[in-house]
Write an enzyme that holds these catalytic residues in place. Structure first.
Site, short mmCIF file in Angstrom:
data_model
loop_
_atom_site.label_atom_id
_atom_site.label_comp_id
_atom_site.label_asym_id
_atom_site.label_seq_id
_atom_site.Cartn_x
_atom_site.Cartn_y
_atom_site.Cartn_z
N ARG A 110 -32.16 0.06 113.55
CA ARG A 110 -31.32 -0.90 112.57
C ARG A 110 -30.53 -1.97 113.54
NH1 ARG A 110 -27.43 0.64 107.38
NH2 ARG A 110 -29.61 0.35 106.53
N HIS A 137 -34.83 -5.90 104.90
CA HIS A 137 -34.69 -4.48 104.77
C HIS A 137 -35.78 -3.93 104.10
CE1 HIS A 137 -32.41 -0.83 104.57
NE2 HIS A 137 -31.53 -1.14 103.73
N GLN A 140 -35.88 -0.35 102.28
CA GLN A 140 -35.10 -0.42 101.01
C GLN A 140 -36.06 -0.88 99.78
OE1 GLN A 140 -31.70 0.54 100.31
NE2 GLN A 140 -32.83 0.43 98.18
N ASP A 228 -26.54 -6.68 95.46
CA ASP A 228 -26.06 -6.09 96.57
C ASP A 228 -24.61 -6.59 96.95
OD1 ASP A 228 -26.20 -4.75 99.06
OD2 ASP A 228 -27.32 -6.24 100.06
N CYS A 267 -28.87 -1.36 96.46
CA CYS A 267 -29.21 -0.72 97.48
C CYS A 267 -28.25 0.04 98.02
CB CYS A 267 -29.86 -1.44 98.58
SG CYS A 267 -28.59 -2.57 99.24
N ARG A 295 -35.36 6.63 98.73
CA ARG A 295 -35.31 6.15 99.97
C ARG A 295 -36.18 7.30 101.04
NH1 ARG A 295 -32.01 2.68 102.55
NH2 ARG A 295 -33.50 2.93 104.09
N1 CP Z 1 -29.06 1.11 101.39
C1 CP Z 1 -29.05 1.43 102.80
O1 CP Z 1 -29.88 0.98 103.64
O2 CP Z 1 -28.00 2.10 102.92
P1 CP Z 1 -27.08 2.68 104.63
O3 CP Z 1 -26.47 1.22 104.97
O4 CP Z 1 -26.31 3.70 104.03
O5 CP Z 1 -28.38 3.03 105.31
N1 NVA Z 2 -27.07 -6.38 102.80
C1 NVA Z 2 -26.25 -5.23 103.07
C2 NVA Z 2 -27.42 -3.95 102.75
C3 NVA Z 2 -26.87 -2.80 103.22
C4 NVA Z 2 -27.77 -1.50 103.04
C5 NVA Z 2 -26.03 -5.40 104.63
O1 NVA Z 2 -26.81 -5.86 105.49
O2 NVA Z 2 -24.83 -4.91 104.95
#
Ligand code: CP
Ligand code: NVA
Length: 313
Positions: A110, A137, A140, A228, A267, A295
């Protein structure tokens, strides 16, 4: 040819692979219904395999669901925050990829910069999985597609409505739309559109994606309504942006304009009272807890696909 695959973006995998992964995820979920969560699947297909996870940003769902996914597949994990790695002191992504490839069977990262995952994939000799970047993502959206199918909907021909920021999650939804043949109406304020490159690539694959400034038009008769956070990780918390987003809040009035059987997705984490109200998040059309659970199941299929072990392969 390498006997593994990276999972960087949905378009790299393609529609057939996505369909096969969704099938695997649904089958495995059903096969272990009611089991203790830490118990391995009957075939434990990744016994002896280890996944390393690198986090440059916070995570709850991605971190825990990948960890439990590996346990249920019979494997194990190593979880690292980049700040406590030499990566955080300037060791290159390329060297990190080369070293980790000697220890583990797959890497999930990540990161705040999509270019870093591309660099990681270039130099790793094991699968690299996108656990969220500033650009996309995809893990997701695999869970989102699975959740919509579980609610009895067939993906081709569905109308999805996205409300809010044109962000990483939306980019993966647009890619999915172009591969799984559903349409997306994006309700977002000017200045916050999704990436033009993502839109153009999806259009070339025949996707129907419309950008609308009127949130009611975007959500009208939609089968799936998604939102989101208005401020993604790493973005400045600007009052100006929050004000521009306010009309795109998914509340009961807006949700009421979607199809009566519409499913609401998010998400998570949610900023309750900002992009969606409690009434919607906790309401009868919300599938957010199944979506979060999925997930885990979707990631198991992604891991198996990356390591060449999907059922039927
Ligand atoms: N939706 C998602 O990716 O959640 P986290 O940021 O908690 O991993
Ligand atoms: N769009 C959000 C998603 C988190 C899972 C971010 O990137 O913070």
């Amino acid at each position: 040819m390498a006997d593994y695959r990276h999972f960087i973006d949905l378009a790299d995998a393609g529609g057939d692979a996505i369909a096969a992964m969704l099938e695997e995820a649904l089958t495995r979920k059903e096969a272990r219904a009611g089991w203790a969560k830490g118990k391995a699947d009957a075939d434990a297909p990744l016994a002896g395999r280890t996944l390393a996870m690198i986090f440059e940003k916070n995570s709850t769902r991605t971190r825990v669901s990948f960890d439990m996914a590996m346990r249920q597949l019979g494997g194990s994990t190593i979880v690292m925050d980049s700040g406590s790695m030499q990566l955080g002191r300037g060791e290159t992504i390329a060297d990190t990829a080369r070293v980790l490839s000697r220890y583990v069977d797959a890497i999930m990262i990540r990161t705040d910069d999509h270019a870093k995952i591309l660099e990681m994939a270039k130099h790793a000799t094991v699968p690299v999985i996108n656990g969220l970047t500033d650009h996309s993502h995809p893990c997701q959206i695999m869970a989102d597609l699975m959740t919509v199918i579980e609610r009895g909907k067939s993906l081709p021909g569905l109308a999805w409505a996205w409300l809010g920021d044109g962000n990483n999650v939306l980019h993966s939804i647009i890619e999915a739309a172009s591969l799984m043949h559903f349409s997306v109406r994006v309700g977002c304020p000017a200045g916050y559109d999704p990436s033009i490159e993502v839109l153009e690539a999806a259009a070339k694959r025949g996707a129907t994606v419309q950008i609308m400034r009127d949130p009611a038009r975007a959500v009208m008769d939609a089968d799936v309504v998604v939102t989101d956070t208005w401020v993604s990780m790493g973005q400045p918390h600007a009052e100006e942006k929050l004000a521009a987003m306010a009309p795109y809040q998914v509340n009961a009035a807006l949700m009421g304009k979607a199809a009566p059987e519409a499913v609401f997705l998010h998400c998570l984490p949610a900023h309750r009272g900002e992009e969606a109200t409690d009434e919607v998040l906790d309401g009868p059309q919300s599938a957010i807890w199944d979506e979060a659970e999925n997930r885990l199941h979707a990631q198991k299929a992604i891991l198996l696909w990356c390591l060449g072990g999907l059922s039927g392969e």
